[in-house]
Design an enzyme around this catalytic site. Structure first.
Site, PDB file in Angstrom:
ATOM      1  N   SER A 278      -6.215  -7.037  -2.350  1.00  0.00           N
ATOM      2  CA  SER A 278      -6.390  -5.643  -2.738  1.00  0.00           C
ATOM      3  C   SER A 278      -7.321  -4.942  -1.736  1.00  0.00           C
ATOM      4  CB  SER A 278      -6.942  -5.605  -4.167  1.00  0.00           C
ATOM      5  OG  SER A 278      -6.818  -4.346  -4.722  1.00  0.00           O
TER       6      SER A 278
ATOM      7  N   ASP B 253       4.037  -5.554  -8.224  1.00  0.00           N
ATOM      8  CA  ASP B 253       2.648  -5.110  -8.241  1.00  0.00           C
ATOM      9  C   ASP B 253       2.673  -3.618  -7.943  1.00  0.00           C
ATOM     10  OD1 ASP B 253      -0.004  -4.542  -7.806  1.00  0.00           O
ATOM     11  OD2 ASP B 253      -0.167  -5.694  -5.932  1.00  0.00           O
TER      12      ASP B 253
ATOM     13  N   HIS C  51      -0.306  -8.577  -8.667  1.00  0.00           N
ATOM     14  CA  HIS C  51      -1.355  -8.264  -7.683  1.00  0.00           C
ATOM     15  C   HIS C  51      -2.003  -9.529  -7.089  1.00  0.00           C
ATOM     16  CE1 HIS C  51      -3.661  -5.118  -5.882  1.00  0.00           C
ATOM     17  NE2 HIS C  51      -4.786  -5.334  -6.527  1.00  0.00           N
TER      18      HIS C  51
END
Ligand SMILES: *[C@@H]1O[C@H](CO)[C@@H](O)[C@H](O)[C@H]1NC(C)=O
Ligand SMILES: *[C@@H]1O[C@H](CO)[C@@H](O)[C@H](O)[C@H]1NC(C)=O
Ligand SMILES: *[C@@H]1O[C@H](CO)[C@@H](O)[C@H](O)[C@H]1NC(C)=O
Ligand SMILES: *[C@@H]1O[C@H](CO)[C@@H](O)[C@H](O)[C@H]1NC(C)=O
Ligand SMILES: *[C@@H]1O[C@H](CO)[C@@H](O)[C@H](O)[C@H]1NC(C)=O
Ligand SMILES: *[C@@H]1O[C@H](CO)[C@@H](O)[C@H](O)[C@H]1NC(C)=O
Ligand SMILES: *[C@@H]1O[C@H](CO)[C@@H](O)[C@H](O)[C@H]1NC(C)=O
Ligand SMILES: *[C@@H]1O[C@H](CO)[C@@H](O)[C@H](O)[C@H]1NC(C)=O
Ligand SMILES: *[C@@H]1O[C@H](CO)[C@@H](O)[C@H](O)[C@H]1NC(C)=O
Length: 465
Positions: A156, A408, A433
């Protein structure tokens, strides 16, 4: 990127499921970019394990993102899983202003004055200081080599940092595995709707309940028009404090939206404890439970069904007394993240009537005004990070893998296509994710296993082994 709905209490147990890890600190300058920095330093926290390290082995360096580093350590088992194969030293560095890495102690998050050193460049420089510190200890004999055997990892926002670390400091970091890094989402108005497109699809493909969620917003708006209605909704959702005005209702709706986002991001096929404890396949669990109420006759019944179905996520442990819809001191972390989102990591997002949320628009003027209201500082430029880090111009970079799960919502801003021979993209069907950075699990799909093997091959080629 991560917003936590519940009070989640983290227990600081350092004998984790991934073995014993040392908690260490390194002094780093509060401001890396001033020659008159007056020796002002703070203690950057990091976790390190030598369990798998054999002299000469590489360093696996996780670039911490916007939470306590222990959270990432416990949810990024991939580094530990492959460390023995590489004889690697494993390091998880905390991001400044999160966890215990607070430049001004408890005051750090309180004002724009103390938050001013919360920038991506300062954070990258912290990581470089730490890598330098560790290089001296572990690789002192290699000081004349043209690079160190350091591999950066991140998921991320941490994935963006890992990629930027390699791009900006190639003499310190040999390559980067950047998982679910939404680089293209930043400052990109073209992708305004993409996030909610994918999010809505996830709810359609996992139990098909985007529609009842979509109509629930109107139900909430209708019912909360009266004070009796606000009381009803507060009771139905077991809120810690009753809604009393429209601002509360707006906050409540934002918070609920975040819950749906989190369920989709963390839609892993086995129970996890990342931001809060969740069951396996939480989106499908939620949709199935919602469907079990059958056709609901009234708006109140719809909300009761939704609230009850959401408990699979908001109250998985059965220990949660009430749901909080506003920022508490424990959630000050959101204040830090929102600061970053206001000034550097501006990611335009908007939804339309085709999405499962209330339609929202986005424009920089409005966004910037909201930020100014909140922090009393005007964001000076929409393009800040693009100028600083290059945005989508990646062709001059090398040795980076961008991986994205196609289930995601953040894959909306991911690098999904190969850029060059050494800046490569892999897509992982059905994965949520940064799934690939999690530890191996018996129910992992072949796609996830393949992605991890791809990473291993790339790292080996970078290390020339
Ligand atoms: C910084 O630290 C060095 C070494 O401890 C000291 O000699 C110097 O005076 C300090 N500088 C300032 C501005 O405090
Ligand atoms: C660094 O230099 C040493 C000694 O010359 C050499 O054995 C080693 O392979 C080099 N490492 C890398 C990553 O180039
Ligand atoms: C999904 O739900 C919508 C409305 O609730 C319905 O019209 C549609 O047929 C459903 N799709 C599937 C594949 O079940
Ligand atoms: C909300 O109120 C409007 C006007 O009273 C009504 O037409 C609509 O059906 C209501 N929607 C829901 C979901 O309760
Ligand atoms: C609030 O709940 C009570 C009891 O269930 C119900 O009689 C009343 O109609 C509700 N009011 C609104 C505005 O939802
Ligand atoms: C959580 O679950 C427990 C046990 O079922 C229940 O007593 C409590 O009211 C629930 N809390 C919330 C906020 O849903
Ligand atoms: C302005 O920003 C606020 C807060 O981000 C948001 O709720 C609202 O929808 C925005 N309005 C427009 C027109 O962009
Ligand atoms: C941006 O949103 C605000 C409302 O928050 C509005 O007043 C303004 O006209 C919008 N600007 C543009 C360029 O759409
Ligand atoms: C990128 O290239 C690699 C080979 O280096 C290949 O395995 C991968 O599938 C390519 N990615 C995409 C998205 O086409």
């Amino acid at each position: 990127m991560f917003l936590v709905f519940l009070y989640s209490i983290y227990f600081f147990i350092f004998t984790t499921c991934y073995g014993v890890v040392q908690e260490l600190f390194v002094d780093v300058p509060i401001d890396h970019f001033s020659l008159t920095r007056n020796n002002d330093t703070f203690k950057l926290r990091y976790l390190l394990t030598e369990d798998f390290y054999v002299k000469g082995g590489p360093m696996f360096f996780y670039c911490g993102n916007e939470a306590d580093i222990l959270t990432f350590y416990e949810n990024t088992g991939f580094l530990i899983d492959i460390a023995p194969t590489f004889n690697a030293l494993v390091v998880f560095a905390e991001h400044r202003y999160y966890g215990e890495s607070l430049p001004f102690g408890a005051k750090s998050l309180l004002s724009p004055e103390t938050l001013r050193y919360l920038t991506t460049s300062q954070a990258l420089s912290d990581f470089v200081c730490l890598i330098d510190h560790l290089n001296r200890e572990y690789y002192s004999t290699m000081i004349t080599n043209d690079t160190y055997p350091v591999i950066a990892f991140g998921g991320s926002y941490g994935g963006m940092l890992a990629a930027w670390l390699r791009m900006k400091y190639p003499h310190m970091v040999l390559g980067a595995i950047a998982s679910s890094a939404p680089l293209l989402q930043v400052n990109n108005l073209d992708l305004c709707q993409s996030f909610y497109n994918i999010l809505t699809e996830i709810y359609e493909n996992n139990g098909n309940c985007s529609y009842p969620v979509k109509i629930s917003w109107e139900a909430i708006r209708n019912i909360t028009k009266t004070s009796e209605g606000k009381k009803n909704v507060s009771e139905i959702f077991k809120l810690c404090r009753n809604l009393v005005n429209e601002a509360d209702t707006n906050k409540f709706i934002d918070t609920l939206t975040d819950v749906y986002v989190n369920l989709a991001m963390l839609n892993y096929p086995y129970p996890t404890k990342f931001l809060s404890p969740l069951p396996a396949n939480p989106v499908k669990m939620f949709c199935d439970k919602l469907r079990s109420f059958g056709l609901v006759k009234t708006s109140l019944d719809l909300l009761k069904a939704i609230s009850s179905a959401l408990e699979i996520a908001t109250n998985y442990t059965g220990q949660v007394k009430c749901n909080n819809f506003e920022t508490t001191p424990e959630q000050a972390v959101d204040y830090a993240w929102d600061f970053q989102a206001c000034f550097e990591l501006i990611m335009p997002m908007c939804s339309t009537k085709y999405h499962m949320f209330e339609p929202t628009q986005w424009n920089f003027t409005n966004y910037s005004n909201e930020c100014t209201k909140k922090y009393n500082v005007q964001p000076y430029s929409f393009n800040e990070v693009l100028v600083e880090h290059g945005g989508k111009i990646l062709k001059y970079a090398s040795n980076i893998v961008f991986s994205n799960g196609l289930s995601d919502p953040w894959s909306s801003g991911g690098i999904l296509q190969n850029v060059s021979n050494s800046v490569v993209a892999i897509v992982i069907p059905e994965a949520a994710h940064h799934y690939d950075l999690r530890g191996a699990h018996p129910v992992d799909s072949k796609y996830v296993v393949d992605a991890r093997q791809f990473h291993v091959r790339q790292i080996k080629s970078w290390l020339n082994i």
